[in-house]
Design an enzyme around this catalytic site. Structure first.
Site, PDB file in Angstrom:
ATOM      1  N   ASN A 144       0.872  -1.341  -0.158  1.00  0.00           N
ATOM      2  CA  ASN A 144       0.099  -0.195  -0.064  1.00  0.00           C
ATOM      3  C   ASN A 144       0.789   1.202   0.041  1.00  0.00           C
ATOM      4  O   ASN A 144       0.190   2.359  -0.331  1.00  0.00           O
ATOM      5  CB  ASN A 144      -1.020   0.037   0.974  1.00  0.00           C
ATOM      6  N   THR A 230     -25.086  -8.965  12.798  1.00  0.00           N
ATOM      7  CA  THR A 230     -25.969  -8.659  11.887  1.00  0.00           C
ATOM      8  C   THR A 230     -25.219  -8.335  10.500  1.00  0.00           C
ATOM      9  O   THR A 230     -24.663  -7.370  10.496  1.00  0.00           O
ATOM     10  CB  THR A 230     -27.024  -7.813  12.365  1.00  0.00           C
ATOM     11  N   CYS A 323       2.461   7.964  13.339  1.00  0.00           N
ATOM     12  CA  CYS A 323       2.683   8.945  14.473  1.00  0.00           C
ATOM     13  C   CYS A 323       2.945   8.186  15.667  1.00  0.00           C
ATOM     14  O   CYS A 323       1.612   7.615  16.036  1.00  0.00           O
ATOM     15  CB  CYS A 323       1.814   9.969  14.106  1.00  0.00           C
TER      16      CYS A 323
HETATM   17  C1  LIG Z   1      -2.576  -3.488   2.353  1.00  0.00           C
HETATM   18  C2  LIG Z   1      -3.953  -3.073   3.390  1.00  0.00           C
HETATM   19  N1  LIG Z   1      -4.209  -3.994   4.207  1.00  0.00           N
HETATM   20  C3  LIG Z   1      -5.455  -3.890   5.021  1.00  0.00           C
HETATM   21  C4  LIG Z   1      -5.982  -2.428   4.863  1.00  0.00           C
HETATM   22  C5  LIG Z   1      -6.946  -2.116   5.942  1.00  0.00           C
HETATM   23  O1  LIG Z   1      -8.243  -2.103   5.419  1.00  0.00           O
HETATM   24  P1  LIG Z   1      -9.529  -1.143   5.827  1.00  0.00           P
HETATM   25  O2  LIG Z   1      -8.947   0.109   5.920  1.00  0.00           O
HETATM   26  O3  LIG Z   1     -10.493  -1.871   5.324  1.00  0.00           O
HETATM   27  O4  LIG Z   1      -9.771  -1.960   7.427  1.00  0.00           O
HETATM   28  C6  LIG Z   1      -5.523  -1.425   4.270  1.00  0.00           C
HETATM   29  C7  LIG Z   1      -6.021  -0.045   4.113  1.00  0.00           C
HETATM   30  O5  LIG Z   1      -5.105   0.927   3.942  1.00  0.00           O
HETATM   31  C8  LIG Z   1      -4.363  -1.708   3.084  1.00  0.00           C
HETATM   32  O6  LIG Z   1      -3.908  -1.041   2.340  1.00  0.00           O
END
Ligand SMILES: Cc1ncc(COP(=O)(O)O)c(C=O)c1O
Length: 379
Positions: A144, A230, A323
């Site tokens: 990410n 739910t 942070c």
């Molecule tokens: C690679 C990855 N895994 C998990 C998540 C977490 O997902 P969510 O924001 O839906 O909890 C993110 C969110 O930024 C992500 O980029």
């Protein structure tokens, strides 16, 4: 959100009916949930019975990491090793660390190369030495922060040869890369709604029926008994519609944003010649990267200064760093890639989306030199 997902969500929000209720409104809600599950499964290359709806990617990652760990250790008490790459999202790293602290897990952080790509040799060596004591491998499909695509197919093959189940966090991959759960062969895969045009707070763990999974949430026994609560019908529907659009529109979207992204990075490097693009497929590094991701380090500045200065120009971006106690920490991803801590402080991640235009790219390129100069002056 994708307009079609908003429309679908609004329609469902106007209806009543608990999908577990037996009256006609409940049965209608159940139908919407099951049709959404079928659509999700079809677009993700899975079976409907494999789709476990959750309240997002973090929950799905927690269910996979903790759920598979607990189930595998229950089968054999010395199966306590958890393999994760050093560049996983905190939604995987932190449950693994929690298992180490509270459940006696031994967490192994697999090293990555300079581009953020996991070292398959290290995985192979770890599996050869301790495969029988390994509860699971969790490896993200794509990172990410720096956008690097991981060799997930090869990793699944190696882990399965050692009898180790694999969870793949595909949160960043769906809508940007071709994602087929069955073809991947993994045991579980995380998907999140808000990364692909769906609502925040909904996601899924796609999990094979034979993968051992202990629930994290206990209650009414919904979702195969592994995710009580739910079912959020409106979110499930909007999520399915968003995944449908993201997957079917992916080839055109990926080609368009990859070309805009390349212009963005080239423009930034022209404007700030000592800027350092990160991740795979840039700066002479090989490998594949996400089409919608750009990541650049600007030595001599704080990422937060860059972020706020860019925000004042209407550019919303991220540093990717956390942070702690009010002090910005360099990103664990960049540190794992071998970026010096001082340099990693000047990190900036720019993500492109469905509505990103060439004018947006030009705006960033037009202001970046001045922004970096001001951030450097600020120290
Ligand atoms: C690679 C990855 N895994 C998990 C998540 C977490 O997902 P969510 O924001 O839906 O909890 C993110 C969110 O930024 C992500 O980029």
């Amino acid at each position: 959100m994708h307009p079609a997902a908003i429309e679908a969500m609004v329609v469902e929000l106007g209806r009543t009916g608990n999908a577990s209720s037996l009256h006609d409104a409940g049965r209608a809600a159940r139908r919407v949930v099951e049709e959404s599950r079928e659509l999700l499964a079809a677009r993700l290359g899975a079976r409907p019975s494999e789709v476990i709806l959750t309240a997002g990617g973090t929950e799905a990652d927690n269910l996979a990491v903790k759920g598979i760990f607990w189930a595998r250790r229950a089968e054999r008490s010395d199966r306590t090793r958890v393999l994760v790459s050093a560049v996983e999202h905190h939604a995987v790293l932190d449950p693994a660390a929690w298992l180490a602290e509270h459940e006696g897990a031994e967490v192994v952080l697999l090293p990555v190369d300079r581009s953020g790509c996991v070292e398959l040799g290290a995985l192979q060596a770890e599996l050869a030495a301790h495969g029988d004591r390994t509860a699971l491998l969790s490896l993200m499909w794509a990172n990410n922060e720096v956008g690097t695509v991981q060799p997930v197919h090869e990793a699944v093959e190696l882990a399965h040869a050692a009898g180790v189940p694999v969870h793949v966090d595909a949160v960043q991959a769906v809508g940007q890369l071709e994602v087929e759960f069955a073809a991947l062969g993994a045991d579980a895969m995380t998907v999140s709604g808000h990364k692909l045009g769906g609502p925040v707070g909904v996601g899924a763990l796609v999990a094979r029926r034979d993968v051992p999974l202990v629930p994290v949430l206990h209650g009414g026994g919904q979702e195969r008994g592994v995710r009580s609560g739910t079912v959020d019908v409106a979110s499930a529907r909007a999520f399915a519609v968003a995944v449908d659009h993201a997957v079917t529109e992916r080839p055109a979207f990926a080609a368009r944003v990859a070309s805009l992204r390349d212009e963005l990075v080239a423009g930034i490097v022209r404007a700030v010649p000592d800027a350092l693009p990160q991740g795979a497929g840039v700066a002479g590094r090989g490998g594949e990267r996400l089409p919608a991701n750009a990541h650049v380090v600007f030595p001599g500045c704080e990422g937060d200064s860059l972020l706020f200065l860019l925000d004042s120009h209407g550019v919303r971006c991220s540093t990717g760093s956390a942070c702690r106690a009010g002090v910005p920490q360099p990103s664990h991803v960049l540190l794992a890639c071998g970026v010096p801590a001082q340099e990693a402080r000047g990190a900036l991640r720019l993500s492109l989306g469905r509505t990103t235009s060439r004018a947006d790219v030009e705006r960033v390129v037009g202001v970046i030199a001045e922004v970096v100069e001001r951030a450097r002056a600020a120290g």
